[in-house]
Design an enzyme around this catalytic site. Sequence first.
Site, mmCIF file in Angstrom:
data_model
loop_
_atom_site.group_PDB
_atom_site.id
_atom_site.type_symbol
_atom_site.label_atom_id
_atom_site.label_comp_id
_atom_site.label_asym_id
_atom_site.label_seq_id
_atom_site.Cartn_x
_atom_site.Cartn_y
_atom_site.Cartn_z
ATOM 1 N N CYS A 270 4.369 -1.901 -5.127
ATOM 2 C CA CYS A 270 4.070 -2.065 -3.706
ATOM 3 C C CYS A 270 4.273 -0.773 -2.938
ATOM 4 O O CYS A 270 3.399 -0.339 -2.185
ATOM 5 C CB CYS A 270 4.920 -3.179 -3.113
ATOM 6 N N CYS B 187 0.724 -1.821 -1.942
ATOM 7 C CA CYS B 187 0.631 -2.230 -0.534
ATOM 8 C C CYS B 187 0.747 -1.071 0.446
ATOM 9 O O CYS B 187 -0.073 -0.951 1.370
ATOM 10 C CB CYS B 187 1.735 -3.239 -0.192
ATOM 11 N N LYS C 150 -2.021 1.764 0.119
ATOM 12 C CA LYS C 150 -3.298 1.088 0.437
ATOM 13 C C LYS C 150 -3.423 0.834 1.926
ATOM 14 O O LYS C 150 -4.467 1.099 2.532
ATOM 15 C CB LYS C 150 -3.367 -0.209 -0.355
ATOM 16 N N ALA D 191 14.852 -0.671 -20.332
ATOM 17 C CA ALA D 191 15.765 -1.418 -21.200
ATOM 18 C C ALA D 191 15.044 -2.634 -21.770
ATOM 19 O O ALA D 191 14.102 -3.161 -21.168
ATOM 20 C CB ALA D 191 16.998 -1.854 -20.412
ATOM 21 N N TYR E 63 -8.680 -8.928 -4.854
ATOM 22 C CA TYR E 63 -8.072 -8.220 -3.727
ATOM 23 C C TYR E 63 -8.368 -6.716 -3.763
ATOM 24 O O TYR E 63 -8.884 -6.144 -2.804
ATOM 25 C CB TYR E 63 -6.551 -8.363 -3.805
ATOM 26 N N GLU F 193 -10.777 -4.755 -1.103
ATOM 27 C CA GLU F 193 -10.101 -3.892 -0.134
ATOM 28 C C GLU F 193 -10.556 -2.452 -0.263
ATOM 29 O O GLU F 193 -10.854 -1.786 0.741
ATOM 30 C CB GLU F 193 -8.587 -4.005 -0.312
ATOM 31 N N ASP G 261 5.664 -10.322 -10.075
ATOM 32 C CA ASP G 261 4.358 -10.342 -10.733
ATOM 33 C C ASP G 261 4.419 -10.526 -12.231
ATOM 34 O O ASP G 261 3.390 -10.804 -12.865
ATOM 35 C CB ASP G 261 3.617 -9.034 -10.428
ATOM 36 N N VAL H 296 -3.323 -12.133 3.113
ATOM 37 C CA VAL H 296 -4.414 -11.449 3.796
ATOM 38 C C VAL H 296 -5.065 -10.451 2.858
ATOM 39 O O VAL H 296 -4.381 -9.732 2.124
ATOM 40 C CB VAL H 296 -3.903 -10.712 5.060
ATOM 41 N N HIS I 223 -5.851 -15.841 26.470
ATOM 42 C CA HIS I 223 -7.261 -15.491 26.588
ATOM 43 C C HIS I 223 -7.416 -14.105 27.209
ATOM 44 O O HIS I 223 -6.677 -13.755 28.135
ATOM 45 C CB HIS I 223 -7.968 -16.528 27.470
ATOM 46 N N GLU J 173 -6.880 -17.470 19.967
ATOM 47 C CA GLU J 173 -7.224 -18.673 20.722
ATOM 48 C C GLU J 173 -8.352 -19.465 20.079
ATOM 49 O O GLU J 173 -8.524 -20.658 20.346
ATOM 50 C CB GLU J 173 -7.599 -18.306 22.157
#
Length: 448
Positions: free
Chosen positions: A42, A47, A50, A114, A177, A181, A302, A341, A437, A442
């Site tokens: 990451c 992450c 990126k 290890a 992903y 991306e 992972d 996302v 708004h 919304e």
Amino acid sequence: MSERFDLIVLGAGSGGLSAAQRAARLGARVALFDPDALGGTCVNRGCVPKKAMWFAAQIADMHRLGAEIGFESSPLRLDWARFRTLRDQYIAGIRHRYATRLDTAGIRVITQAARLVASDTVLTAQGIEASAPHIVIATGASPRRLDMPGFQLGMLSDQIFMLDAPPQHIAIVGGGYVAVEFACLMRGLGCRVDLLVREHLLTGFDRELVEALAMQMQAHGIRIVRNTRLKRARGEPGKITLEANDGVEHGVYDAVLWAIGRVPNSHDLGLEALGVERDEAGHILVDASQVTSVPGIYAVGDVTDRRALTPVAVAAGRALAERLFAGHGEEPFEDQDIPSVVFSEPPLGAIGLTEQQAHARYGDAVNVHTGRYTPLLWMVAGRSEQSMVKLLSVGEERKVVGIHVLGPGSDELLQGFAVAMRKGLYWRDLKSTIAIHPTAAEELLLLH
């Protein structure tokens, strides 16, 4: 002679660091083994770098949008070498802060790999041996490679961050992903992009929103080639041609990025001899408490068959340490309604079930609420692309079981909705809430 600890962690990525640090705070004596840089994929190859590139692509797109709404414009060119230096300095700072925290916490860090030689003992190739009643495997995953002629001509996702200059024309192979991306951000930074997909884009996300994203990607100039199965790459670096099984050739490309999935780093750990069970792909199998098939051995992140998201690994590692050293019993780590996302252009976000999954689980009890809109700034600029929101509820009470958003800001707005879903969100709650708004958020409150 083996040094004794309360906890041994293999892997200094998000999950391993989380488990080690929380255990140390709870009074455990911890050893952390990893030959790689602190922070794992990451921080160093995922992450963080990126997202930095994504921000750069966003700036480039905002510059183009600025010209469309009337700002004076001159060519905007990214100094890739300077950007890489700044990005790498930031990442080095993260690693330094990790090292400081580990030292302050009294965690013994061994920068070696290890392997397990017993259910309570690990050994490095350099002869360092350590034992503990609890061992956590958090070794992560690596980009998948193919046994294909010419595969070495392309890059893996780890290597694309080393670019000092943008390729003029890049092929990105894959549909997940990473592929989507990088296709979007490389296009945003001015590259010609071909996205070669074997079957589907973004499996696991709502199909309707994925297709809407694909249309926008193509409108932005990304060439998406579906149902493509490659058999070889040929040429030389900077001049690469890809050959498909049907005889069609793609290229010539300046660069190729292989984004064809990831494989768990579960090999060479001594798992077979101890009977630690894995699935066919090599993921370590764990129960809801991160326990493997061997008592005293655990796995997070992972390397397991759970969702490959950094916050999931962090939460699982923290929860495991709490169970082991804070007496929280066998309370499982809950991995339901996890927001995620895709940092595409525009970003695609999701919480909970897709429409297909909801129908499979609840049948005709599913209510589908869908809305399309053009963001205000796009409308001012004269753009016609539409963003999309979808909400799924079930039963007479209309409990919300899925929220999906495609459009600018979806990466930020979904977090609050994720909290609401964890607490039990109903359609009536949305309808009784006053919207802000004008915003993208919304649109979820205005659905019918």
